[in-house]
Design a protein around this motif. Sequence first.
Motif, PDB file in Angstrom:
ATOM      1  N   VAL A 186     -76.938 -25.723 -68.857  1.00 17.47           N
ATOM      2  CA  VAL A 186     -76.555 -26.816 -69.756  1.00 17.47           C
ATOM      3  C   VAL A 186     -75.039 -26.940 -69.820  1.00 17.47           C
ATOM      4  O   VAL A 186     -74.477 -28.043 -69.732  1.00 17.47           O
ATOM      5  CB  VAL A 186     -77.134 -26.576 -71.169  1.00 17.47           C
ATOM      6  CG1 VAL A 186     -76.588 -27.615 -72.156  1.00 17.47           C
ATOM      7  CG2 VAL A 186     -78.661 -26.639 -71.137  1.00 17.47           C
ATOM      8  N   GLY A 187     -74.354 -25.805 -69.950  1.00 14.03           N
ATOM      9  CA  GLY A 187     -72.898 -25.838 -70.024  1.00 14.03           C
ATOM     10  C   GLY A 187     -72.267 -26.391 -68.756  1.00 14.03           C
ATOM     11  O   GLY A 187     -71.313 -27.184 -68.820  1.00 14.03           O
ATOM     12  N   ALA A 188     -72.789 -25.987 -67.583  1.00 11.80           N
ATOM     13  CA  ALA A 188     -72.246 -26.474 -66.320  1.00 11.80           C
ATOM     14  C   ALA A 188     -72.470 -27.978 -66.180  1.00 11.80           C
ATOM     15  O   ALA A 188     -71.584 -28.708 -65.704  1.00 11.80           O
ATOM     16  CB  ALA A 188     -72.887 -25.728 -65.149  1.00 11.80           C
ATOM     17  N   PHE A 189     -73.645 -28.451 -66.599  1.00 16.50           N
ATOM     18  CA  PHE A 189     -73.940 -29.885 -66.513  1.00 16.50           C
ATOM     19  C   PHE A 189     -73.014 -30.683 -67.427  1.00 16.50           C
ATOM     20  O   PHE A 189     -72.426 -31.699 -67.013  1.00 16.50           O
ATOM     21  CB  PHE A 189     -75.399 -30.137 -66.887  1.00 16.50           C
ATOM     22  CG  PHE A 189     -75.766 -31.600 -66.916  1.00 16.50           C
ATOM     23  CD1 PHE A 189     -75.981 -32.296 -65.743  1.00 16.50           C
ATOM     24  CD2 PHE A 189     -75.887 -32.278 -68.119  1.00 16.50           C
ATOM     25  CE1 PHE A 189     -76.315 -33.646 -65.756  1.00 16.50           C
ATOM     26  CE2 PHE A 189     -76.216 -33.624 -68.158  1.00 16.50           C
ATOM     27  CZ  PHE A 189     -76.427 -34.306 -66.967  1.00 16.50           C
ATOM     28  N   VAL A 190     -72.856 -30.220 -68.657  1.00 19.14           N
ATOM     29  CA  VAL A 190     -71.991 -30.937 -69.607  1.00 19.14           C
ATOM     30  C   VAL A 190     -70.545 -30.931 -69.116  1.00 19.14           C
ATOM     31  O   VAL A 190     -69.844 -31.948 -69.197  1.00 19.14           O
ATOM     32  CB  VAL A 190     -72.089 -30.310 -71.014  1.00 19.14           C
ATOM     33  CG1 VAL A 190     -71.074 -30.937 -71.962  1.00 19.14           C
ATOM     34  CG2 VAL A 190     -73.496 -30.472 -71.569  1.00 19.14           C
ATOM     35  N   ALA A 191     -70.086 -29.787 -68.570  1.00 16.24           N
ATOM     36  CA  ALA A 191     -68.710 -29.711 -68.062  1.00 16.24           C
ATOM     37  C   ALA A 191     -68.511 -30.631 -66.868  1.00 16.24           C
ATOM     38  O   ALA A 191     -67.459 -31.275 -66.732  1.00 16.24           O
ATOM     39  CB  ALA A 191     -68.370 -28.273 -67.690  1.00 16.24           C
ATOM     40  N   ALA A 192     -69.525 -30.716 -65.984  1.00 20.48           N
ATOM     41  CA  ALA A 192     -69.414 -31.587 -64.812  1.00 20.48           C
ATOM     42  C   ALA A 192     -69.349 -33.055 -65.234  1.00 20.48           C
ATOM     43  O   ALA A 192     -68.501 -33.821 -64.746  1.00 20.48           O
ATOM     44  CB  ALA A 192     -70.597 -31.353 -63.868  1.00 20.48           C
ATOM     45  N   VAL A 193     -70.219 -33.453 -66.151  1.00 22.20           N
ATOM     46  CA  VAL A 193     -70.176 -34.832 -66.650  1.00 22.20           C
ATOM     47  C   VAL A 193     -68.857 -35.081 -67.368  1.00 22.20           C
ATOM     48  O   VAL A 193     -68.235 -36.143 -67.219  1.00 22.20           O
ATOM     49  CB  VAL A 193     -71.370 -35.105 -67.586  1.00 22.20           C
ATOM     50  CG1 VAL A 193     -71.247 -36.488 -68.229  1.00 22.20           C
ATOM     51  CG2 VAL A 193     -72.687 -34.998 -66.828  1.00 22.20           C
ATOM     52  N   GLY A 194     -68.399 -34.084 -68.131  1.00 23.45           N
ATOM     53  CA  GLY A 194     -67.132 -34.221 -68.833  1.00 23.45           C
ATOM     54  C   GLY A 194     -65.963 -34.392 -67.890  1.00 23.45           C
ATOM     55  O   GLY A 194     -65.021 -35.128 -68.186  1.00 23.45           O
ATOM     56  N   ALA A 195     -66.012 -33.705 -66.723  1.00 23.11           N
ATOM     57  CA  ALA A 195     -64.940 -33.856 -65.736  1.00 23.11           C
ATOM     58  C   ALA A 195     -64.928 -35.275 -65.168  1.00 23.11           C
ATOM     59  O   ALA A 195     -63.861 -35.864 -64.956  1.00 23.11           O
ATOM     60  CB  ALA A 195     -65.116 -32.830 -64.618  1.00 23.11           C
ATOM     61  N   VAL A 196     -66.125 -35.836 -64.925  1.00 22.08           N
ATOM     62  CA  VAL A 196     -66.216 -37.217 -64.451  1.00 22.08           C
ATOM     63  C   VAL A 196     -65.652 -38.176 -65.496  1.00 22.08           C
ATOM     64  O   VAL A 196     -64.895 -39.105 -65.181  1.00 22.08           O
ATOM     65  CB  VAL A 196     -67.677 -37.576 -64.113  1.00 22.08           C
ATOM     66  CG1 VAL A 196     -67.787 -39.060 -63.771  1.00 22.08           C
ATOM     67  CG2 VAL A 196     -68.192 -36.728 -62.966  1.00 22.08           C
ATOM     68  N   VAL A 197     -66.019 -37.939 -66.749  1.00 19.72           N
ATOM     69  CA  VAL A 197     -65.510 -38.781 -67.838  1.00 19.72           C
ATOM     70  C   VAL A 197     -63.990 -38.680 -67.918  1.00 19.72           C
ATOM     71  O   VAL A 197     -63.285 -39.683 -68.077  1.00 19.72           O
ATOM     72  CB  VAL A 197     -66.152 -38.365 -69.176  1.00 19.72           C
ATOM     73  CG1 VAL A 197     -65.448 -39.049 -70.348  1.00 19.72           C
ATOM     74  CG2 VAL A 197     -67.635 -38.714 -69.182  1.00 19.72           C
ATOM     75  N   LEU A 198     -63.480 -37.460 -67.792  1.00 24.64           N
ATOM     76  CA  LEU A 198     -62.037 -37.246 -67.898  1.00 24.64           C
ATOM     77  C   LEU A 198     -61.277 -37.980 -66.804  1.00 24.64           C
ATOM     78  O   LEU A 198     -60.221 -38.579 -67.049  1.00 24.64           O
ATOM     79  CB  LEU A 198     -61.756 -35.744 -67.831  1.00 24.64           C
ATOM     80  CG  LEU A 198     -60.306 -35.289 -67.988  1.00 24.64           C
ATOM     81  CD1 LEU A 198     -59.772 -35.674 -69.364  1.00 24.64           C
ATOM     82  CD2 LEU A 198     -60.197 -33.795 -67.775  1.00 24.64           C
ATOM     83  N   MET A 199     -61.814 -37.949 -65.583  1.00 25.83           N
ATOM     84  CA  MET A 199     -61.102 -38.536 -64.450  1.00 25.83           C
ATOM     85  C   MET A 199     -61.403 -40.008 -64.242  1.00 25.83           C
ATOM     86  O   MET A 199     -60.517 -40.786 -63.846  1.00 25.83           O
ATOM     87  CB  MET A 199     -61.437 -37.750 -63.178  1.00 25.83           C
ATOM     88  CG  MET A 199     -60.902 -36.326 -63.181  1.00 25.83           C
ATOM     89  SD  MET A 199     -61.273 -35.413 -61.665  1.00 25.83           S
ATOM     90  CE  MET A 199     -63.033 -35.090 -61.891  1.00 25.83           C
ATOM     91  N   VAL A 221     -78.787 -21.680 -70.788  1.00 25.36           N
ATOM     92  CA  VAL A 221     -77.582 -22.107 -71.500  1.00 25.36           C
ATOM     93  C   VAL A 221     -76.445 -22.360 -70.506  1.00 25.36           C
ATOM     94  O   VAL A 221     -75.690 -23.324 -70.643  1.00 25.36           O
ATOM     95  CB  VAL A 221     -77.169 -21.041 -72.540  1.00 25.36           C
ATOM     96  CG1 VAL A 221     -75.855 -21.429 -73.205  1.00 25.36           C
ATOM     97  CG2 VAL A 221     -78.260 -20.874 -73.588  1.00 25.36           C
ATOM     98  N   ALA A 222     -76.337 -21.506 -69.485  1.00 21.17           N
ATOM     99  CA  ALA A 222     -75.288 -21.698 -68.468  1.00 21.17           C
ATOM    100  C   ALA A 222     -75.494 -23.002 -67.717  1.00 21.17           C
ATOM    101  O   ALA A 222     -74.528 -23.721 -67.418  1.00 21.17           O
ATOM    102  CB  ALA A 222     -75.288 -20.522 -67.496  1.00 21.17           C
TER     103      ALA A 222
END
Length: 301
Positions: free
Chosen positions: A24-37, A21-22
């Motif tokens: 998955v969460g780290a991967f989603v957060a990393a992709v989300g950071a790329v999307v955000l920036m 689960v960790a």
Amino acid sequence: MAHGDVKHDYHLVNPSPWPFVASVGAFVAAVGAVVLMRGLSPNDNDFFFGHGQWTLFLLGAAILVITCIGWWGDVIKESRSGDHTPVVDIGLRYGMILFIASEVMFFVAWFWMFFEMAIFHGNRADWLVPTWDEATAAAWANWPPPHVETFDPFHLPLINTLILLLSGTTVTWAHHALQTGDRKGARLGLILTVALGILFSWIQFGVEYPEAGFAFGNPEVGGNATVYGASFFMATGFHGAHVVIGTIFLAVCLLRLMAGQFTPQKHFGLEAAAWYWHFVDVVWLFLFTFVYVTPYLTMQN
């Protein structure tokens, strides 16, 4: 095994979903950071992949928070059930020491970057001078850039320095009080430490940063962005993130102390939090010296 008759000093954990689960969460957060920036969709209004959208990053962060609560909750349950033998306790201490050592190297990289920017921020051809000492002196004489107005380190930065040093004293008091069975003193020490950590973060992010005379970013894009600003905000910002994490760490220890989960003999959670907080204090002293005081004195001369 984790349960049943134990014939050795080691604790073998039961199968757990938290590592997966960790991840998955780290991967989603990393992709989300790329999307955000940067964005991954040509349509900025795309709810998941549009530039500036917080959806994926917040989802990944939520998964990580749930993972921390669940995983560390399981570790606490293992400790209270007697699975943390003296050998396991030593392993936990070694693990925390290695984690802090890795964080030290993380900040070594940031200081390396800061000094790299300070020394090599100009034209490399300017380094064709007789000696290294002359080259270093010439570089520092123009760092920060002449048009950058640095913070006066003896105002807000000095106040924050005193706050962190005081918080290091209060967390040591809390630890010592718990060791001697003074639960009231330990609780008061932790309350003061958490309050001082929150005060530090508020002064840095809420008061100091908005008053900065320089910005983070690419100076060619516009505004008052500078190389000094980028290195300043990266170094102090990551330290500020560690202060926030350490404050949460200590707040959880305070809740556990109030719940009666710490004893004078068994309180490694608080001890680990105190180690981490002292590490944050020491890093700040280096930041205060080389990121605040040294550039300010250079510009005064």
